[in-house]
Scaffold this motif. Structure first.
Motif, PDB file in Angstrom:
ATOM      1  N   GLN A   7       0.828  -1.200   0.000  1.00  0.00           N
ATOM      2  CA  GLN A   7       0.000   0.000   0.000  1.00  0.00           C
ATOM      3  C   GLN A   7       0.868   1.258   0.000  1.00  0.00           C
ATOM      4  O   GLN A   7       1.904   1.300   0.661  1.00  0.00           O
ATOM      5  CB  GLN A   7      -0.909   0.027   1.241  1.00  0.00           C
ATOM      6  N   SER A   8       0.417   2.253  -0.733  1.00  0.00           N
ATOM      7  CA  SER A   8       1.053   3.567  -0.683  1.00  0.00           C
ATOM      8  C   SER A   8      -0.024   4.630  -0.680  1.00  0.00           C
ATOM      9  O   SER A   8      -1.030   4.515  -1.376  1.00  0.00           O
ATOM     10  CB  SER A   8       2.002   3.770  -1.872  1.00  0.00           C
ATOM     11  N   ASP A   9       0.191   5.643   0.147  1.00  0.00           N
ATOM     12  CA  ASP A   9      -0.770   6.737   0.271  1.00  0.00           C
ATOM     13  C   ASP A   9      -0.005   8.044   0.085  1.00  0.00           C
ATOM     14  O   ASP A   9       0.575   8.573   1.023  1.00  0.00           O
ATOM     15  CB  ASP A   9      -1.430   6.682   1.655  1.00  0.00           C
ATOM     16  N   PRO A  10      -0.002   8.586  -1.149  1.00  0.00           N
ATOM     17  CA  PRO A  10       0.742   9.817  -1.399  1.00  0.00           C
ATOM     18  C   PRO A  10      -0.113  11.057  -1.130  1.00  0.00           C
ATOM     19  O   PRO A  10      -1.322  11.045  -1.337  1.00  0.00           O
ATOM     20  CB  PRO A  10       1.092   9.710  -2.881  1.00  0.00           C
ATOM     21  N   ALA A  11       0.541  12.095  -0.669  1.00  0.00           N
ATOM     22  CA  ALA A  11      -0.136  13.377  -0.452  1.00  0.00           C
ATOM     23  C   ALA A  11       0.799  14.490  -0.909  1.00  0.00           C
ATOM     24  O   ALA A  11       1.890  14.646  -0.358  1.00  0.00           O
ATOM     25  CB  ALA A  11      -0.492  13.562   1.023  1.00  0.00           C
ATOM     26  N   PRO A  12       0.402  15.254  -1.932  1.00  0.00           N
ATOM     27  CA  PRO A  12       1.216  16.396  -2.334  1.00  0.00           C
ATOM     28  C   PRO A  12       1.318  17.396  -1.183  1.00  0.00           C
ATOM     29  O   PRO A  12       0.407  17.504  -0.355  1.00  0.00           O
ATOM     30  CB  PRO A  12       0.441  17.002  -3.512  1.00  0.00           C
ATOM     31  N   PHE A  13       2.443  18.091  -1.106  1.00  0.00           N
ATOM     32  CA  PHE A  13       2.582  19.128  -0.083  1.00  0.00           C
ATOM     33  C   PHE A  13       1.392  20.081  -0.188  1.00  0.00           C
ATOM     34  O   PHE A  13       1.023  20.521  -1.268  1.00  0.00           O
ATOM     35  CB  PHE A  13       3.876  19.913  -0.267  1.00  0.00           C
ATOM     36  N   GLY A  14       0.798  20.354   0.948  1.00  0.00           N
ATOM     37  CA  GLY A  14      -0.409  21.178   0.996  1.00  0.00           C
ATOM     38  C   GLY A  14      -1.643  20.364   1.301  1.00  0.00           C
ATOM     39  O   GLY A  14      -2.659  20.902   1.735  1.00  0.00           O
ATOM     40  N   LYS A  15      -1.564  19.039   1.086  1.00  0.00           N
ATOM     41  CA  LYS A  15      -2.673  18.129   1.389  1.00  0.00           C
ATOM     42  C   LYS A  15      -2.319  17.328   2.639  1.00  0.00           C
ATOM     43  O   LYS A  15      -1.168  16.957   2.850  1.00  0.00           O
ATOM     44  CB  LYS A  15      -2.931  17.172   0.231  1.00  0.00           C
ATOM     45  N   PRO A  16      -3.311  17.023   3.482  1.00  0.00           N
ATOM     46  CA  PRO A  16      -3.019  16.256   4.699  1.00  0.00           C
ATOM     47  C   PRO A  16      -2.766  14.784   4.385  1.00  0.00           C
ATOM     48  O   PRO A  16      -3.273  14.245   3.403  1.00  0.00           O
ATOM     49  CB  PRO A  16      -4.290  16.431   5.536  1.00  0.00           C
ATOM     50  N   LEU A  17      -1.975  14.144   5.231  1.00  0.00           N
ATOM     51  CA  LEU A  17      -1.690  12.712   5.109  1.00  0.00           C
ATOM     52  C   LEU A  17      -2.074  12.041   6.418  1.00  0.00           C
ATOM     53  O   LEU A  17      -1.560  12.401   7.480  1.00  0.00           O
ATOM     54  CB  LEU A  17      -0.204  12.492   4.813  1.00  0.00           C
ATOM     55  N   VAL A  18      -2.974  11.077   6.348  1.00  0.00           N
ATOM     56  CA  VAL A  18      -3.452  10.376   7.540  1.00  0.00           C
ATOM     57  C   VAL A  18      -2.471   9.264   7.898  1.00  0.00           C
ATOM     58  O   VAL A  18      -2.116   8.435   7.056  1.00  0.00           O
ATOM     59  CB  VAL A  18      -4.861   9.796   7.312  1.00  0.00           C
ATOM     60  N   LEU A  19      -2.041   9.255   9.164  1.00  0.00           N
ATOM     61  CA  LEU A  19      -1.187   8.190   9.673  1.00  0.00           C
ATOM     62  C   LEU A  19      -2.039   7.299  10.575  1.00  0.00           C
ATOM     63  O   LEU A  19      -2.646   7.783  11.537  1.00  0.00           O
ATOM     64  CB  LEU A  19      -0.013   8.780  10.455  1.00  0.00           C
ATOM     65  N   PRO A  20      -2.112   5.996  10.286  1.00  0.00           N
ATOM     66  CA  PRO A  20      -3.029   5.110  11.016  1.00  0.00           C
ATOM     67  C   PRO A  20      -2.537   4.787  12.420  1.00  0.00           C
ATOM     68  O   PRO A  20      -1.497   5.269  12.874  1.00  0.00           O
ATOM     69  CB  PRO A  20      -3.047   3.861  10.131  1.00  0.00           C
ATOM     70  N   ALA A  21      -3.307   3.924  13.104  1.00  0.00           N
ATOM     71  CA  ALA A  21      -2.963   3.472  14.453  1.00  0.00           C
ATOM     72  C   ALA A  21      -1.560   2.885  14.448  1.00  0.00           C
ATOM     73  O   ALA A  21      -1.151   2.261  13.468  1.00  0.00           O
ATOM     74  CB  ALA A  21      -3.978   2.450  14.929  1.00  0.00           C
ATOM     75  N   PRO A  22      -0.823   3.066  15.513  1.00  0.00           N
ATOM     76  CA  PRO A  22      -1.223   3.676  16.786  1.00  0.00           C
ATOM     77  C   PRO A  22      -1.107   5.197  16.821  1.00  0.00           C
ATOM     78  O   PRO A  22      -1.347   5.795  17.864  1.00  0.00           O
ATOM     79  CB  PRO A  22      -0.229   3.060  17.770  1.00  0.00           C
ATOM     80  N   PHE A  23      -0.754   5.817  15.688  1.00  0.00           N
ATOM     81  CA  PHE A  23      -0.595   7.270  15.687  1.00  0.00           C
ATOM     82  C   PHE A  23      -1.944   7.976  15.631  1.00  0.00           C
ATOM     83  O   PHE A  23      -2.222   8.880  16.404  1.00  0.00           O
ATOM     84  CB  PHE A  23       0.293   7.699  14.517  1.00  0.00           C
ATOM     85  N   ASP A  24      -2.793   7.551  14.675  1.00  0.00           N
ATOM     86  CA  ASP A  24      -4.126   8.139  14.527  1.00  0.00           C
ATOM     87  C   ASP A  24      -4.053   9.662  14.487  1.00  0.00           C
ATOM     88  O   ASP A  24      -4.752  10.355  15.225  1.00  0.00           O
ATOM     89  CB  ASP A  24      -5.061   7.678  15.651  1.00  0.00           C
ATOM     90  N   VAL A  25      -3.195  10.168  13.614  1.00  0.00           N
ATOM     91  CA  VAL A  25      -3.063  11.613  13.449  1.00  0.00           C
ATOM     92  C   VAL A  25      -3.067  11.945  11.962  1.00  0.00           C
ATOM     93  O   VAL A  25      -2.823  11.094  11.116  1.00  0.00           O
ATOM     94  CB  VAL A  25      -1.771  12.167  14.090  1.00  0.00           C
ATOM     95  N   THR A  26      -3.359  13.198  11.678  1.00  0.00           N
ATOM     96  CA  THR A  26      -3.266  13.701  10.315  1.00  0.00           C
ATOM     97  C   THR A  26      -2.054  14.606  10.240  1.00  0.00           C
ATOM     98  O   THR A  26      -1.938  15.571  11.002  1.00  0.00           O
ATOM     99  CB  THR A  26      -4.544  14.471   9.928  1.00  0.00           C
ATOM    100  N   LEU A  27      -1.151  14.257   9.353  1.00  0.00           N
ATOM    101  CA  LEU A  27       0.078  15.028   9.176  1.00  0.00           C
ATOM    102  C   LEU A  27      -0.200  16.187   8.221  1.00  0.00           C
ATOM    103  O   LEU A  27      -0.469  15.969   7.049  1.00  0.00           O
ATOM    104  CB  LEU A  27       1.178  14.128   8.616  1.00  0.00           C
ATOM    105  N   PRO A  28      -0.150  17.426   8.720  1.00  0.00           N
ATOM    106  CA  PRO A  28      -0.375  18.559   7.817  1.00  0.00           C
ATOM    107  C   PRO A  28       0.910  18.886   7.069  1.00  0.00           C
ATOM    108  O   PRO A  28       1.929  19.176   7.668  1.00  0.00           O
ATOM    109  CB  PRO A  28      -0.751  19.685   8.787  1.00  0.00           C
ATOM    110  N   THR A  29       0.863  18.805   5.753  1.00  0.00           N
ATOM    111  CA  THR A  29       2.063  19.049   4.957  1.00  0.00           C
ATOM    112  C   THR A  29       2.124  20.465   4.398  1.00  0.00           C
ATOM    113  O   THR A  29       3.091  20.806   3.718  1.00  0.00           O
ATOM    114  CB  THR A  29       2.150  18.047   3.787  1.00  0.00           C
ATOM    115  N   ASP A  30       1.101  21.271   4.696  1.00  0.00           N
ATOM    116  CA  ASP A  30       1.079  22.620   4.107  1.00  0.00           C
ATOM    117  C   ASP A  30       2.177  23.521   4.667  1.00  0.00           C
ATOM    118  O   ASP A  30       2.541  24.513   4.053  1.00  0.00           O
ATOM    119  CB  ASP A  30      -0.298  23.278   4.294  1.00  0.00           C
TER     120      ASP A  30
END
Length: 201
Positions: free
Chosen positions: A174-197
């Motif tokens: 699996q790969s989940d790409p996010a261009p800079f400026g779009k959020p990237l979701v990190l799954p458990a155990p982190f359960d956070v959204t990485l803001p790349t903006d």
């Protein structure tokens, strides 16, 4: 990367990995530089740009939001990819704290990459290809569950990609790409959204 003058040599019992590891452990690397082992050679990696460090700080701050108490986030931690005889020093490693606490204080032995929960690499102009290919394959072979590649020099534009579900063949399912400026979701155990903006390009 700069190749050091240590390659294809062996210890007294004919073991090239042991020779390289002992040499790596004894190196007096200039402050800010990192030494890595790849393809039977020791490479010196120069200090990264300030933007590189700024991204690492933002990622680390985000990961700490929901980090389980038993995990820690480490910079400049050597990790050994045993199946391939490689040793890398990722930008960030998330690993059980007890493994760090129980490490032998008298040696600078690397940790086993297979014990990492997440490894993050942030590309620089000189190492982007290695992060996208060699390190991607190595971390997958080691079974690292999550590889976060923050590629400021992607030909499609600056991109953060989370790779998950490693295969023994050196790929991630699996790969989940996010261009800079779009959020990237990190799954458990982190359960956070990485803001790349806020990432500098």
């Amino acid at each position: 990367m700069t190749a050091a003058m240590v390659e294809h040599q062996q210890d007294s019992e004919g073991r090239p990995w042991d020779y390289l590891l002992r040499t790596w452990q004894g190196l007096d690397v200039p402050e800010g530089w990192r030494a890595e082992i790849d393809e039977g050679r020791i490479f010196l990696v120069p200090p990264p740009h300030a933007h590189h460090n700024g991204i690492a700080e933002k990622v680390q701050r985000c990961l700490y939001a929901n980090l389980p108490d038993e995990m820690g986030i480490y910079q400049t931690l050597g990790v050994h990819v045993a199946p391939l005889g490689k040793l890398y020093v990722p930008d960030l490693v998330v690993m059980p704290s007890e493994l760090i606490d129980s490490a032998d204080p008298d040696t600078s032995a690397p940790m086993d990459a297979s014990d990492a929960l997440l490894i993050a690499e942030i590309t620089s102009k000189g190492n982007a290809r290695e992060d996208r290919t060699k390190k991607y394959r190595a971390y997958a072979r080691a079974g690292v569950p999550m590889y976060l590649l923050i590629d400021r020099f992607d030909t499609r534009g600056a991109m953060a990609t989370l790779f998950t579900e490693p295969n023994e063949d050196g790929t991630y399912k699996q790969s989940d790409p996010a261009p800079f400026g779009k959020p990237l979701v990190l799954p458990a155990p982190f359960d956070v959204t990485l803001p790349t903006d806020g990432f500098p390009g």
